[in-house]
Each structure stands twice: as structure tokens, then as C-alpha cells.
Design a protein around this motif. Sequence first.
Motif, PDB file in Angstrom:
ATOM      1  N   GLY A 174      45.146  85.242  49.496  1.00  0.00           N
ATOM      2  CA  GLY A 174      46.103  85.375  48.399  1.00  0.00           C
ATOM      3  C   GLY A 174      46.170  86.795  47.871  1.00  0.00           C
TER       4      GLY A 174
ATOM      5  N   ASP B  93      48.215  86.792  43.760  1.00  0.00           N
ATOM      6  CA  ASP B  93      47.828  86.688  42.344  1.00  0.00           C
ATOM      7  C   ASP B  93      48.304  87.933  41.592  1.00  0.00           C
ATOM      8  OD1 ASP B  93      45.375  87.983  43.834  1.00  0.00           O
ATOM      9  OD2 ASP B  93      45.188  88.569  41.745  1.00  0.00           O
TER      10      ASP B  93
ATOM     11  N   PHE C   6      45.950  81.210  46.663  1.00  0.00           N
ATOM     12  CA  PHE C   6      45.005  82.305  46.405  1.00  0.00           C
ATOM     13  C   PHE C   6      43.597  81.755  46.394  1.00  0.00           C
ATOM     14  CE2 PHE C   6      43.981  81.751  41.776  1.00  0.00           C
ATOM     15  CZ  PHE C   6      44.848  80.714  41.498  1.00  0.00           C
TER      16      PHE C   6
END
Lengths: 620, 620
Positions: free
Chosen positions: B91, B95, B576
Motif C-alpha cells: 500500500g 495511504d 495497505f
Amino acid sequence: MTKNRIISGVLGVMAGLLVTVIFFADFNQSDNTANADNKSNAQKVYVAPGEHDDYYLMASGGHSGQLFVYGLPSMRLIRQVPVFSPDPATGYGFDDKTKEMLNGYKWGDFHHPSISETDGEYDGRALFATDVGNNRAAYVDLETFHTTDILEIPNIAGPHCAAFVTPDSEYLFLPTRFSVPLGDEFTGLDEYSEKYKGVMSAVKPDFENNTLEVAYQVILPPWAYDLSDAGKGASDGWGFLSTYNTEEATTTLEINASKNDRDYIVMFDWEQISEEVEAGNYEELNGTKMFDPIEHPGSVYLVPAPKSPHGVDVTPDGAHFIANGKLSPTTTMFSVEKAFEAIKNEDFQGEAQGFPVLTYESVVDKEVEVGLGPLHTQFDDKGNAYTTLFIDSQVVKWNLESGKVVDKEEVSYSPGHLAAVEGDTANPGGNWLVSLNKIAKDQYLSVGPSHPESMDLIDISGETMEVVGSAPSQPEPHYAQIINADKIKTTEVFEKDEGRENAVWNKEDAHIERDGDDVHVYGIAMRSQFVFDANSESPDAVTVKEGDTVHFHITNIDRDQDITHGMGINGYNENFEIQPGETKTLTVEADESGTFPIYCTNFCSALHQEMTGYLLVEPE
Amino acid sequence: MTKNRIISGVLGVMAGLLVTVIFFADFNQSDNTANADNKSNAQKVYVAPGEHDDYYLMASGGHSGQLFVYGLPSMRLIRQVPVFSPDPATGYGFDDKTKEMLNGYKWGDFHHPSISETDGEYDGRALFATDVGNNRAAYVDLETFHTTDILEIPNIAGPHCAAFVTPDSEYLFLPTRFSVPLGDEFTGLDEYSEKYKGVMSAVKPDFENNTLEVAYQVILPPWAYDLSDAGKGASDGWGFLSTYNTEEATTTLEINASKNDRDYIVMFDWEQISEEVEAGNYEELNGTKMFDPIEHPGSVYLVPAPKSPHGVDVTPDGAHFIANGKLSPTTTMFSVEKAFEAIKNEDFQGEAQGFPVLTYESVVDKEVEVGLGPLHTQFDDKGNAYTTLFIDSQVVKWNLESGKVVDKEEVSYSPGHLAAVEGDTANPGGNWLVSLNKIAKDQYLSVGPSHPESMDLIDISGETMEVVGSAPSQPEPHYAQIINADKIKTTEVFEKDEGRENAVWNKEDAHIERDGDDVHVYGIAMRSQFVFDANSESPDAVTVKEGDTVHFHITNIDRDQDITHGMGINGYNENFEIQPGETKTLTVEADESGTFPIYCTNFCSALHQEMTGYLLVEPE
């Protein structure tokens, strides 16, 4: 130290004989056909420089969305093949064709690979992949190791319980882990048991065009479908799915989906369902044919299985299916013959969500106490099964006929799936097994709080198992398949197709065409230059105006093995590779004036650094 | 076969004694300090399951934009660390924090890694990376193997000739491969020699905050800067750059940039330049301090070097620098002492673009006929240099003092860079060397028209070299550094920082706050559940309205080694990971109503499959 000195003494006496022994040892080392037992573990896994591995291990890359291809027994990572996520290295998702194929998806969760089969054996033509994250399936052509098609599938959420391919690759079935409201309309969790459904998709591969399409879908109860296997031999025409959360819990599944002592194995007659659909027994839903087995009974049955089974695996002869009850200390082996008999006799112990539940005692063959946390089973060529024990961190070998445990081997740590050489086919190899471990912890040099996953290579050629090698694996191999190397026939250079759209095969033919604000560059890449416009004083420069759209159609005319060119545009956030003989199109908006160097990003010759050009964007 | 039978006979007689010998052999195998000469190549590269490699090999991932971390001598890929490109598996770029750090870049071209140094030796604190594709530099913290900062650098194009760090990590210098119009304004190629410049950036690392900033930039002639090295010892305070295209060609560089018999090594006094800048001798340009050495002479000199040199490498004692003339059959060793003397005496043979050119004969120490296509040189601890020969597909070992070739070893094929154990520091290891080959061709199982790159592991502990191992490498290792494993001290679990923004450390404290259309979820991930709202009947569900913006602030409260959780949202294109003790924020737009399962994407426990929840988006 004392030991050392004693040995030295013994050795002094033996010096003459030792010469002979060392000669033997050396001779044996260079003999590749030597019995594996005579080799050290180092020798077993060693593939000398220039020599090839015997097998491909095709591992799902989990939440990376990609396929990882390893060689066995060396366990060297040969290639990351982009499937469900963009790949900056190759420009997968950057050039027009793959960008359209990815359709904006920046992430996928590739769970289970499935190599195409003929007569129940891997045929090496294609590998099918499923995406639990964004509900897709992909066709990977094993001649080029290119993803050639991605299918977005409606009406489903999380095809975890897939892909499994039927013995002659008629279909690829994709049951789901998440049940969602049928037709995707918003429905609250309070209506879960009535309105949520687990929808299984039957996907048909087209081996001519290397594509996939949804043949039909099947409505199943709102349970979680975990893993699956196709029947073969005695069970050909049937499919088997494991389930959990038959409690139909919608929250805190850790507790609420583990209440029932038994969940189910779903067995379904895909040949019959296919015929029903063919006969028009379906409803259209979001563009697919939706088959409801409750409306057309006789094709779906439930078999009670130990609490929350993970893997369900069909034996090589197809006569049995084995459920691994991850919250039970046993695997349970069921008889296909007994199941057919129970169906014929309507020997049902009840029903669930409208489907008949076969009487457990009538269908079970044996319960095998393998150990804690059995997850998944593979097979050898000598009648043995190998099951991962997640909680015990072991692989257990047990005999199919006797149901007796033969051996246990520690792995590091917490194995999920495992893969034996062609170990899920009608004809397993029986020499190597790879345990796909979820936790590596202290096994390799630390790379911070995040560790890789791990693979243990286990020699299963003898009576007892032995871990002989260990390699970190990339995130996250949920399942892998091991195929004999000689079944894969690759293309080394793409054909020179004079009729190929947008291709230019001669340096002299490179040219630029303008069509309004669209600028089409018909160029070539060769050692060691780009030629975009053969008639220009700067043949490697493209001059456009701010606001133009530039279409680079580039053909790699170096049709030599391993001469791949890349084309990066500095400061432009674009890059793509062009393999030998390949043509690709990259479209960019020239939305800012300036000088942008173009360069080959894939080392190609001693003058690779000189393989440059410019995109010159003049101000409006 | 005959041989085998004879040996069997001998062995029959020796059976009893053999038991003792085998005991000895086994004992010896477990002795890690055994003399390498007694080991087979298989044994040399074998790292048994559970044992650790001795070294980290940190390889640039080229146009993947990422860092690849291998263990040596096993050459196992331990981890791909995302640096310049998004990484769906972790991820990275998904994020909020890493998304902001990547700032929309989907691709990078990571060329040369540089491990931070203290006293001219690797200190294991950080690794610096440069992006030739999009003109960035990155700070990778080697305690966490996280990229902690990405610096976008103005006024430059393609920092290929970087990164090199000074002996006490005062600066990281980034000269460029492409010259572009100064200040980035559009200028035609016809004004190349006057208006295009090669700008070198001095970047300062901040080891407290794990960040980078541009200290100043230096205007250099419009040439291509290829590789570089920092002075040390006798040459401390100076930097050395190789150049090509001193012809200042703008098209068909393959021919036009190879006309001059000699290009230059640029040597510059960075201590003096830093002082000049400190004293205010610079102009501001696009927010950076731009120093022009033509206006302030005395800090930049040119040394003639054989045609289109690739690597320029400073010897461990800093007394010499070696230019590898890729289009010449020689490497040229220059004396730092002689260069200083020539500068003092103004012993110049001319000037180029306003810079003095030192007299070649006054500065050269020796020309060594190494072979065809010398690219890059590393060193051992016994006074030897190792140079890659791209065209000959060899590594050549030669003695620094005698200038004599000692040995040549074939590699497969076409090596670019090479990396010896700490082989570019003041204190090289002298046991292992890795040749980073550009072409793998037939070395591994084929994966289609595209092949990986390859690495050959060479034992350099003896007088002659021996290739003992080979591994595919991922695209595309331009350079690598090998560091002693004990210099890397990693964090296994993040600190429980009660004051950390957005963190929730107790399951009971998980809650959801609404602020207009913004919904903030302060949740936790733990084995085996998500808790988003402890007071809800469905603590693992988040219910919002179409049009809301949802901020998931999730803390992994499992502070145990290797227990990383992931959070994927099905059908939402988001995922994520959250490492042990870490807090991350993911912001998503709830722009479509529906039921979206949330699930843990990183296997964490036997009940990982049950670690699920829902994002429920109610229609407007």
C-alpha cells in the motif's frame, strides 16, 4: 574441540584411504543422476551457473497482484509477471493496451493460480489467476508470460475459492469468499441471510484468442467459500468447495463464524448445470446468465465437514475428496462413490438454505488425526498425502489407504498452502514439495518490522521428508503450482508481422503524422537509437505544441533474444518496455511546454547510454 | 558406469572405515569457519534453512523504481522495498502519508544506491537513492527499511551520475546525465551549447529526521555525466565525475557523441564550493541556491580520459582515481597527488566550456589494457581492482601497483556494474564479488521474450576468481552495494507511542467521529479482527452515506514480530499494510453506494480468513 582432536587422530591413520574416498566424493558430485540420498542438501538445491532448474514454481503474489515465477530446486526468483497491478518496470498499465486492460485498477489480490489442464494434467498453455481484491480473473499466456486478458466479473465479491480449472480446461470456476446483496444494490446487514448471496462464476477460456469470458453464474447460500478443487477420474464433471461461516454471521467472525461443529463441503455437478444453462434455465443479471440451483434442483449437495475447513482436495484418481478442518485436529477423507450412492438413495441428514445435506456417516471414508490446524493437502505418486499444519508449523505425510501418519517435518513457520510437483493433478511427480509459510520471522536477515513470507523446499523422494532449502517469497504466495520445465514452450522473439497495426519495420519508414491535435509517431527502437522521423535532421526528436496529444507507436526491430528496449520520458512519469519484435503504443498529453529527454530504460548495448532523444513541447 | 562399479568395490572393503569418515564429513560441514577452498561451490553458496546470510546486497531496481535486498552468499531475494514507485503489496503510495510522498508519480528509475558512510565506511544508517526518470532522491531508513523521504529536485534532468555520498555523509551529490535549458524554460536544440546545462545538486541528509534537502546546485557544461565517486583519504573533500558527449551532440548520440578521442573526468572541490555558497556566492533559481563555478573559478577542473568513460572509481586509500573508457580497451589510473600538483602549477593543456583541462601526461599514473568495454571498477583488501568488461563479458582482476592483469573470469553476460563486499569504501572486504549482468539470455528457465537480468557470484578470496553462483535479478540493477550484515540494526516492532496522532492502542477505545462529510475511523487491527467502533453491535462495520469522505486511522496493536496486518476493501481498489505497532491513515471517497467487504490481506493467524468487516455506503 576434544571431538576434533580425536577425529584428527583417526584421520591420520586413514590418510591413504581418504584420497580414494575424496576421489569418490568428487566423482559423485559431478554425477547429476546420482541418487539423491548420496547428495548433501547443498548439492540437492544447487543449480550451477548456466544450468537450468527442472521445474517452474508459479506462485500467486497475493496482495501484490502479480505472479512470481521461481525455478526449482534452486528456488531462484526468475520473474515477476504483472497481472492485476501496474508494473513500472515493464510499463504494464502504462501503454494504451495494458492501461485499458487494467482499467484504472492500481491493486489486485492474486490468490490462486491454476495452470490449464488436458486430461487432468498441466498442459503448459496458460495460467489463470483470480483477484480477491477487485473481483477479476486473468489469462496469462505461458508462451510469452504476458497477461493477455483481464475479466471484470459482476455480481461477486472476493473470488477466493478459485481458480480451479476442470480436467480439460472447459471451465474455470470462481466461487467467492464474501457474500453480497444479489445485483449489488445496497442492503443492510440485518437482511444478510435472505438477501446476500455467494455467487460462483463459471469462466470459459478461449485458447485461440487467449481470453476469458463469463459463461454463467450460480447462486449459492450466503456463506464464505474458501477453497475448491475439480473432480477428475471417478468424480469428473463435479466440483468441490469448502465453506465456513455457515452460521451466516455478519460481525466478529473470529467468534461468530466458528460456532457450528460442522460446516459443509459443497459438491456440484457442473456438467449438469452447464446443460441447464444451455437449455435456457437462467435469469439475466447485470449482463450475465444467473443460474439458481434452488429453482432447478439436483445439481448441488452439501457434505458435513469438520469446523471451518480450509482446503478441499481431490485425490489423483478422483475417488476421494479430503477436507482439512482448520479448527479441528483431523482431515476427513470422503468417498466419491459413497457420495453418489447417498445422492441416488436420497440418504440426507437434513437440509441447509434449501440444499440437501448428505448423511455424514454414509459418505465419510476416514478421519485422519494429522495434527493442529490442517489447511491444505497435496499428493505424491506413491499413494501419500501431504497436509500443512498451520498451528503445529509442520507438514504431515500420511497414507491415503491406511490413513496412517507416516512422517512429520517442521517448517518455518505457519504454513498455509503447499505445492508438490504437479501435486494437484492426476499424475503427481513425487520428488519435491514446497511449503508456503506465512511467517518467516527470524529465518532471514531482517529487513525491519516487515518480513517476507517463506518457502521451505522439502525432499519427498524418500520415506521420510527433509527440508533441504529455504527461500524468502514475495507477498504473498497463497498457492503455487509446480510444473515440469519441459511443458513450457516460450516464444523468444515476436514474429515480424508486416501487417501489424502501427508497426514500422524499417528505420527509413519511421515518420510522424499529425491529425489535428493528435500527433502519431510511427517509430522504431534498435541498438542504439530511437528513430521517430527518418527524414528529420533530429530523427530521435519529436517536436509538438503544448496541448497536443502524442501517440508513440514504437516497434523494437531488434529481433534478437533478450534485446528488450525501454522508453522512458524524463520528468514525464512515463515508461514502457518493448520486447524483441514487439510494437507498443503510449499516449501522452503534452500539457506543459519544455524539453523532455527520452531514453532507453532497458540496457541493450555498450551504447545504451547514447540511446536517447527528445520530446520538445513548444509553448502555445 | 565402469568407474562407478570400481568405486563400489573399493567402498565395499572400506565400509567400516567410511562410517568414521562420514561422521567426520558431517562434523566438518557444520563448521562455518572451514577453509573455503575445501568447500564445493554448492557448499559455498548454501545457507542452510534457519541460518542467515553474511551480507546484505542492496541493488537498485532500475526502472521498477524500487530497492531489491538480497542475502549473500545465497543470493536469495529477501525484500523489495518500495522507493520511487507505488507498491500495491504494502500500500506504498496508497495511504495518506506515502501517497503525499509519491505525489502522483507512478514510476521511477532508481539507478545508484549509496549507503551512508562514517569515516569512509558504510555505517548502516541509511541508503540514498536517485531517480533518473523523474529527478528525485530518496532516503531509505535502514532501521525500518522504509522510504522516509522523497525529494523532488528542480532544474535537473536525469541524476544518473549519482548518488555518491561523501566520506562522512556530509552531502550526497547528484550530477545529471541529461542537460536541459537552465530554469526549465523551453529552448530549441539549436541553442544547446549555450543554453543547456548539466546541473549537479548537493543534497544534505538529516539523520535525525530521516529526510533530505537540496543544499545547493552547481552549473556544469552541457555534457552527459555518467558515474561518480567521492574522494577519500588523500582526496577527501573532492568529487570525481565521468562525462560523455563532450561533443555536445543533440541527435544520434550513438555516432555523434563518440567522435572525440577523449572526454573528461570532472574533479571538483566540494568543500570549497560549500564554503563559497555559505559565503553567499550563488543565485536563486526555482527555490535553490545555484552556484556557477565559472563566475567563481578554482573549484572545478577537467582531466582528459579515454573516450566515453563510464565508471570513475577512487581507490580505497583515495590516492588514485580510475576511469573506465567504455569505448577504449583500457582503464586509466590517475594520481590525485599529480592532479593537485598540476592544479597548483596551472599545468593545463587547454580549456573546455571555460574550465581548465589538466595536462594528461602530468596527471596519468598508468593505462591498463584490461580488455573490451571496461565499465566499472571495485576493489579488494589486497591491492587489486576488479573491472567489468561489457563487450568481453568478463570481470578482470588487475593489480593496482603493477598495473598487471592477474586473472579474467567469464560472466553471463555483458556485465554493467559490479559490487564487491564494501568494495567502494575505504575498507573493502575482499571475499565476494557480484557481477551485475545486463543480459541473462539462456541462463535460466525461459519466461518468454523478456528475460531477467542476472547476477554472478564470484569468489575472490583466492588468487584467481571463480563464479560459484548465479541468480536472476529484478529490473534492473544498475549498481549494488554489499554491506556486512552486522552493521544493519533493524527495528522489529514499532514503539507504543501513546501520544501518536490518530493512534488507538486499546480495542475499547476504537470509535468513529463525524465532522460534516468527513468520517474519521479511529480503529485497531489485531489477531483476528478489525475494531472500528467498540460501542457498535457491528464493531467491524463502518456505515457512511454516499458522498462522505472516510478516513481510516488504523493502528496494528499486535506488537509481535512479523505480525503485519493488511486492510483491503473489496471492489474499492484500496489496500495497505500496517506493520506491528504502526498507525496508518487511508482516505477514501464513498462515491458509490453498496456493500464493500473489508478484509485482512496479510496472513496473520489461523483465523485470518475471519478477520473481516464491512464498509456500508448508504444511498443518498
